[in-house]
Design a protein around this motif. Structure first.
Motif, PDB file in Angstrom:
ATOM      1  N   UNK A 145     -15.051  -4.125   9.323  1.00 48.58           N
ATOM      2  CA  UNK A 145     -14.582  -2.934   8.743  1.00 48.58           C
ATOM      3  C   UNK A 145     -13.310  -2.325   9.348  1.00 48.58           C
ATOM      4  N   UNK A 146     -12.815  -3.247  10.214  1.00 52.03           N
ATOM      5  CA  UNK A 146     -11.555  -2.529  10.785  1.00 52.03           C
ATOM      6  C   UNK A 146     -10.441  -3.769  10.848  1.00 52.03           C
ATOM      7  N   UNK A 147      -9.207  -2.917  10.850  1.00 53.12           N
ATOM      8  CA  UNK A 147      -7.882  -4.107  10.674  1.00 53.12           C
ATOM      9  C   UNK A 147      -7.910  -4.345  12.277  1.00 53.12           C
ATOM     10  N   UNK A 148      -7.600  -5.603  12.486  1.00 53.50           N
ATOM     11  CA  UNK A 148      -7.617  -6.215  13.610  1.00 53.50           C
ATOM     12  C   UNK A 148      -6.332  -5.439  14.482  1.00 53.50           C
ATOM     13  N   UNK A 149      -6.453  -5.294  15.774  1.00 53.40           N
ATOM     14  CA  UNK A 149      -5.219  -4.791  16.407  1.00 53.40           C
ATOM     15  C   UNK A 149      -3.707  -5.651  16.209  1.00 53.40           C
ATOM     16  N   UNK A 150      -4.121  -7.093  16.216  1.00 51.84           N
ATOM     17  CA  UNK A 150      -2.900  -7.451  16.079  1.00 51.84           C
ATOM     18  C   UNK A 150      -2.215  -7.719  14.697  1.00 51.84           C
ATOM     19  N   UNK A 151      -2.904  -6.781  13.726  1.00 45.34           N
ATOM     20  CA  UNK A 151      -2.790  -6.873  12.560  1.00 45.34           C
ATOM     21  C   UNK A 151      -2.235  -5.412  12.036  1.00 45.34           C
ATOM     22  N   UNK A 152      -1.926  -4.534  13.013  1.00 43.64           N
ATOM     23  CA  UNK A 152      -1.674  -3.226  12.966  1.00 43.64           C
ATOM     24  C   UNK A 152      -0.390  -2.859  12.351  1.00 43.64           C
ATOM     25  N   UNK A 153       0.016  -1.765  11.813  1.00 47.47           N
ATOM     26  CA  UNK A 153       1.272  -1.688  11.339  1.00 47.47           C
ATOM     27  C   UNK A 153       2.243  -1.348  12.271  1.00 47.47           C
ATOM     28  N   UNK A 154       3.445  -1.209  12.067  1.00 43.54           N
ATOM     29  CA  UNK A 154       4.666  -0.907  13.174  1.00 43.54           C
ATOM     30  C   UNK A 154       5.277   0.275  13.102  1.00 43.54           C
ATOM     31  N   UNK A 178       0.794  -1.311   0.059  1.00 40.35           N
ATOM     32  CA  UNK A 178       0.054  -0.093  -0.133  1.00 40.35           C
ATOM     33  C   UNK A 178       0.796   1.330  -0.095  1.00 40.35           C
ATOM     34  N   UNK A 179       1.833   1.317   0.610  1.00 42.89           N
ATOM     35  CA  UNK A 179       2.825   2.379   0.957  1.00 42.89           C
ATOM     36  C   UNK A 179       3.245   2.689  -0.529  1.00 42.89           C
ATOM     37  N   UNK A 180       3.850   1.493  -1.057  1.00 45.73           N
ATOM     38  CA  UNK A 180       4.576   1.805  -2.517  1.00 45.73           C
ATOM     39  C   UNK A 180       3.754   2.399  -3.549  1.00 45.73           C
ATOM     40  N   UNK A 181       2.310   2.085  -3.549  1.00 42.23           N
ATOM     41  CA  UNK A 181       1.415   2.514  -4.522  1.00 42.23           C
ATOM     42  C   UNK A 181       1.158   3.974  -3.974  1.00 42.23           C
ATOM     43  N   UNK A 182       0.909   4.286  -2.739  1.00 44.91           N
ATOM     44  CA  UNK A 182       0.786   5.620  -2.384  1.00 44.91           C
ATOM     45  C   UNK A 182       1.970   6.437  -2.812  1.00 44.91           C
ATOM     46  N   UNK A 183       3.056   6.168  -2.597  1.00 44.91           N
ATOM     47  CA  UNK A 183       4.371   6.907  -2.988  1.00 44.91           C
ATOM     48  C   UNK A 183       4.439   7.095  -4.365  1.00 44.91           C
ATOM     49  N   UNK A 184       4.045   6.053  -5.262  1.00 45.08           N
ATOM     50  CA  UNK A 184       4.286   6.211  -6.693  1.00 45.08           C
ATOM     51  C   UNK A 184       3.224   7.262  -7.226  1.00 45.08           C
ATOM     52  N   UNK A 185       1.944   7.365  -6.690  1.00 39.61           N
ATOM     53  CA  UNK A 185       0.925   8.047  -7.217  1.00 39.61           C
ATOM     54  C   UNK A 185       0.914   9.286  -6.338  1.00 39.61           C
ATOM     55  N   UNK A 186       1.749   9.944  -5.530  1.00 38.61           N
ATOM     56  CA  UNK A 186       1.742  11.109  -4.860  1.00 38.61           C
ATOM     57  C   UNK A 186       0.861  11.284  -3.795  1.00 38.61           C
ATOM     58  N   UNK A 187       0.415  10.362  -3.172  1.00 33.83           N
ATOM     59  CA  UNK A 187      -0.639  10.380  -1.965  1.00 33.83           C
ATOM     60  C   UNK A 187       0.340  11.063  -0.834  1.00 33.83           C
ATOM     61  N   UNK A 188      -0.262  11.732   0.022  1.00 29.19           N
ATOM     62  CA  UNK A 188       0.661  12.372   1.246  1.00 29.19           C
ATOM     63  C   UNK A 188       0.697  11.550   2.304  1.00 29.19           C
ATOM     64  N   UNK A 189      -0.384  10.437   2.402  1.00 34.47           N
ATOM     65  CA  UNK A 189      -0.347   9.758   3.601  1.00 34.47           C
ATOM     66  C   UNK A 189      -1.213   8.549   3.451  1.00 34.47           C
ATOM     67  N   UNK A 190      -0.959   7.509   4.321  1.00 38.45           N
ATOM     68  CA  UNK A 190      -1.670   6.161   4.253  1.00 38.45           C
ATOM     69  C   UNK A 190      -2.083   6.160   5.516  1.00 38.45           C
ATOM     70  N   UNK A 191      -3.638   5.607   5.591  1.00 33.74           N
ATOM     71  CA  UNK A 191      -4.247   5.708   6.953  1.00 33.74           C
ATOM     72  C   UNK A 191      -5.056   4.365   7.121  1.00 33.74           C
ATOM     73  N   UNK A 192      -5.374   4.007   8.383  1.00 37.81           N
ATOM     74  CA  UNK A 192      -6.100   2.700   8.448  1.00 37.81           C
ATOM     75  C   UNK A 192      -6.893   2.983   9.673  1.00 37.81           C
ATOM     76  N   UNK A 193      -8.110   2.152   9.856  1.00 38.75           N
ATOM     77  CA  UNK A 193      -8.679   1.974  11.220  1.00 38.75           C
ATOM     78  C   UNK A 193      -8.493   0.848  11.689  1.00 38.75           C
ATOM     79  N   UNK A 194      -7.933   0.695  13.128  1.00 40.36           N
ATOM     80  CA  UNK A 194      -7.610  -0.348  13.733  1.00 40.36           C
ATOM     81  C   UNK A 194      -8.352  -0.645  15.062  1.00 40.36           C
ATOM     82  N   UNK A 195      -9.123  -1.710  15.209  1.00 41.80           N
ATOM     83  CA  UNK A 195      -9.841  -2.016  16.254  1.00 41.80           C
ATOM     84  C   UNK A 195     -10.662  -3.511  16.145  1.00 41.80           C
ATOM     85  N   UNK A 196     -11.500  -3.607  16.777  1.00 45.04           N
ATOM     86  CA  UNK A 196     -12.402  -4.898  16.835  1.00 45.04           C
ATOM     87  C   UNK A 196     -13.791  -4.954  16.191  1.00 45.04           C
ATOM     88  N   UNK A 197     -14.158  -5.608  15.166  1.00 48.16           N
ATOM     89  CA  UNK A 197     -15.290  -5.410  14.556  1.00 48.16           C
ATOM     90  C   UNK A 197     -15.088  -5.398  13.281  1.00 48.16           C
TER      91      UNK A 197
END
Length: 262
Positions: free
Chosen positions: A125-134, A104-123
């Motif tokens: 539509x959310x990225x599970x907490x144990x799969x959060x980025x570092x 995802x970061x490589x894609x964002x960098x290539x196309x000039x996005x200024x940031x990458x974001x995600x929603x982390x939590x339980x439930x």
């Protein structure tokens, strides 16, 4: 243009059926999985990107330009939003996670996005907490149920994305009775919403299905950050797919729909 590389498969409409996407989507457990095929195909037309890990790793990531993402995040502008990210548990999980976040970061960098974001939590539509980025990612905001908006800034300075603060008002605006709010991205949860509404109505209670139709509606009206499936009772968020019909009816009888997420 950033492609799949040695370890990543780029999934698009021409190769969706031939790829391992459907199998991996079904195999990697999540409250919102598997994804609705028709919903997925419609999102491809809006710029949705899907990446799969190659064997022996097993994982997937979906991401979209911020204003087209089906998550209630404000200030997205030139931001890439992670729609979904899952990886199989086991010895290769950490390696697979790193590759998916990097894709995802490589894609964002290539196309000039200024940031990458995600929603982390339980439930759903959310990225599970144990799969959060570092390392390199930061917490940008918090929402109901301990949901965190996390991001990696690629270009700066910039105004960082944030979550809405009017969750209570959004729920109240849905009015009296039981309202199941969904986005349509999960076939299973859509069926559950319809069944729940029918069964609650059959008990003489007011109930309806509020399906959000596009990213603008999600940003303006979603009552929870994950957005995929929410149960609202008499204008107050009561929970998500963990609430059975019996539990919803019990809450109605007690006149205690749940806790406001404010």
């Amino acid at each position: 243009m950033p492609g799949g590389g040695r370890d990543i498969v780029v999934v698009s409409p021409p190769n969706l059926e031939k790829s391992e996407f459907a199998r991996v989507d079904a195999a990697l457990s999540a409250p919102h999985a598997p994804l609705n095929r028709d919903w997925l195909l419609a999102r491809f037309a809006e710029g949705l990107q899907v990446r799969l890990l190659k064997a022996p790793n097993e994982g997937l990531v979906l991401f979209q330009p911020g204003k087209l993402a089906w998550r209630p995040i404000e200030g997205v502008g030139r931001t890439l939003v992670i729609q979904d990210l899952r990886v199989a548990p086991g010895a290769l999980a950490r390696e697979g996670l790193a590759r998916l976040w990097s894709a995802a970061e490589r894609f964002a960098n290539y196309y000039g996005f200024v940031a990458v974001v995600a929603l982390v939590g339980s439930g759903p539509g959310l990225v599970a907490q144990d799969r959060a980025p570092g390392r390199g990612w930061m917490s940008l905001d918090t929402g109901p149920d301990d949901v965190r908006l996390v991001g990696r800034v690629l270009q700066g300075p910039q105004v960082l994305p944030f979550l809405p603060t009017d969750w209570t008002q959004r729920a109240a605006a849905l009015g009296p009775g039981v309202v199941i709010q969904t986005t349509g991205e999960s076939a299973g949860l859509e069926a559950r919403a319809e069944d729940t509404v029918a069964r609650v109505t059959a008990q003489g209670q007011r109930a309806r299905h509020d399906r959000l139709a596009d990213p603008d509606q999600v940003r303006a009206r979603a009552v929870r950050p994950g957005a995929v499936y929410s149960v609202v009772i008499d204008g107050v968020v009561a929970g998500g797919p963990e609430l059975t019909v019996e539990a919803i009816l019990a809450l109605l009888r007690r006149g205690a729909p749940g806790q406001s997420p404010s």
